[in-house]
Enzyme design. Structure first.
Site, mmCIF file in Angstrom:
data_model
loop_
_atom_site.group_PDB
_atom_site.id
_atom_site.type_symbol
_atom_site.label_atom_id
_atom_site.label_comp_id
_atom_site.label_asym_id
_atom_site.label_seq_id
_atom_site.Cartn_x
_atom_site.Cartn_y
_atom_site.Cartn_z
ATOM 1 C CE1 TYR A 33 0.263 2.031 4.252
ATOM 2 C CE2 TYR A 33 1.197 -0.175 4.403
ATOM 3 C CZ TYR A 33 1.033 1.095 4.922
ATOM 4 O OH TYR A 33 1.658 1.439 6.094
ATOM 5 C CE LYS A 143 3.202 3.448 3.225
ATOM 6 N NZ LYS A 143 3.793 3.680 4.531
ATOM 7 C CD GLU A 175 10.591 1.919 9.719
ATOM 8 O OE1 GLU A 175 10.554 2.828 8.879
ATOM 9 O OE2 GLU A 175 10.271 0.739 9.466
ATOM 10 C CG LEU A 199 8.344 2.996 4.132
ATOM 11 C CD1 LEU A 199 8.082 1.811 3.209
ATOM 12 C CD2 LEU A 199 7.047 3.624 4.580
#
Length: 280
Positions: A33, A143, A175, A199
Site C-alpha cells: 500500500y 510497504k 524507525e 521504510l
C-alpha cells in the site's frame, strides 16, 4: 461525497463497498500500500508516493493492473470528488482473488482506494514517544499490508499516552511504528540510511532536502538509542506530519535544545506543502 471507496473500477461510499472473501488480503495480507493526504483537493507528493507503491509491488512480484499515470489520474479524480478540503488518501494492491493457497494464483491483482476526511495535526506541538525492540521481518523497506507489529507498537503508544513508538534493533534506532525518526545534534541532521530495516519515507527525504537547502549538514548513518536520548532534538516525520519535534521519550524529557532550528525546518516544509497544493 463525504468519503469515497474504490475497488477494481467500482466507486462508492466506503461503508457500502463489498470485497470478495477470497481476496488474498484476508488470508495472507498479500499486498502493498501507500498513502498521503490531499489539501485543496491536491494529492500531496503524488508522484513520489506512486513510485514507492510500484517499487513495493515489484519487490513482492505483484503486477499492478494500471500504469503509474492511470493510478495518478484515479487518485486525483477521487480527491476532487470528496467534499473535505483535507483528506487522507490511501491505496493498496493485493495479489488477487482465488481460493486460499499459499502459492501465487494465476489471477489479476486487485486495486483498492479510500479517501476520507482528515485533519492535519499541528506540527508545532511536540510529541511524546515510547520505544520497543524491533522484531519485524527484514524487509521493512517494502510497504507491506502485514502491519501487526506496527499495530502492537501503536497500541503500546496509546496505552502510555504517547503519539509514537520508536523501534530499535540491539541499540540501533530504526524507525517508528508509522513514521521515520531522525535527530539533530550540534547543528547536524542524523538519520538512518534507506536500507531494508526502514521504510524509505518520502517525508524523510523531504526533510533531508530541506536541511540541505537550509545549509544544515546531513549524516545518513544509523544512530543509537543513547545518541537519540542525548540529541539536541528528536524529529518524527511522516507524510501527514511533515516534521514534529519530541518532548519526551519513555516518560523522560528529551530534546528542546534547538527550537529555533526546528522552527526554521518546519516553516520550510510547510511552505513547500502550501505551494505544492496551491494554497499560496
Amino acid at each position: 461525497m463525504e468519503n469515497l471507496g474504490y475497488y477494481n473500477g467500482i466507486f462508492g461510499l466506503i461503508e457500502e463497498m463489498v470485497i470478495p472473501m477470497n481476496d488474498r488480503v484476508h488470508f495472507f495480507g498479500d499486498g502493498v500500500y501507500d498513502a498521503t493526504f490531499s489539501a485543496n483537493h491536491v494529492v500531496y507528493l503524488i508522484e513520489e508516493h506512486i513510485d514507492r507503491f510500484f517499487n513495493s509491488a515489484e519487490q513482492i512480484k505483484i503486477t499492478i493492473p494500471h500504469t503509474k499515470a492511470e493510478v495518478k489520474a484515479i487518485l486525483e479524480e477521487m480527491a476532487a470528488m470528496v467534499e473535505a478540503e483535507e483528506s487522507f488518501v490511501y491505496w493498496q494492491v493485493t495479489r488477487g482473488t482465488a481460493p486460499r493457497n499459499h502459492a501465487f494464483p494465476d489471477t489479476k491483482a486487485n486495486f483498492w482506494i479510500t479517501v476520507t476526511p482528515f485533519e492535519l495535526r499541528n506540527i508545532k506541538e511536540r510529541m511524546a514517544l515510547t520505544a520497543m525492540e524491533d522484531t519485524r521481518h527484514l524487509h521493512c523497506n517494502i510497504k507491506t499490508l502485514n502491519l501487526l507489529p506496527s499495530v502492537m507498537a501503536s497500541q503500546k503508544a496509546s496505552e502510555e499516552e504517547c503519539q509514537e513508538t520508536v523501534f530499535y534493533r540491539g541499540d540501533i534506532v530504526t524507525e517508528c511504528a508509522h513514521s521515520n525518526v531522525s535527530i539533530l545534534k550540534d547543528g547536524m541532521l542524523k538519520t538512518h540510511p534507506n536500507d531494508r530495516y526502514i521504510l524509505p519515507g518520502i517525508a524523510k527525504s523531504h526533510l533531508i532536502m530541506a536541511c540541505k537547502a537550509l545549509k544544515i549538514p546531513v549524516d545518513e548513518t544509523a544512530f543509537t538509542m543513547s545518541e537519540m536520548e542525548a540529541a539536541d532534538e528528536i524529529i518524527v516525520t511522516s507524510s501527514s506530519n511533515f516534521c514534529s519535534a519530541v518532548k519526551t521519550l519513555k516518560g523522560r524529557p528529551v530534546g528542546g535544545k534547538a527550537p529555533k532550528l526546528i522552527e526554521v525546518i518546519q516553516d520550510y516544509l510547510v511552505a513547500e506543502f502550501r505551494v505544492y497544493c496551491g494554497l499560496e
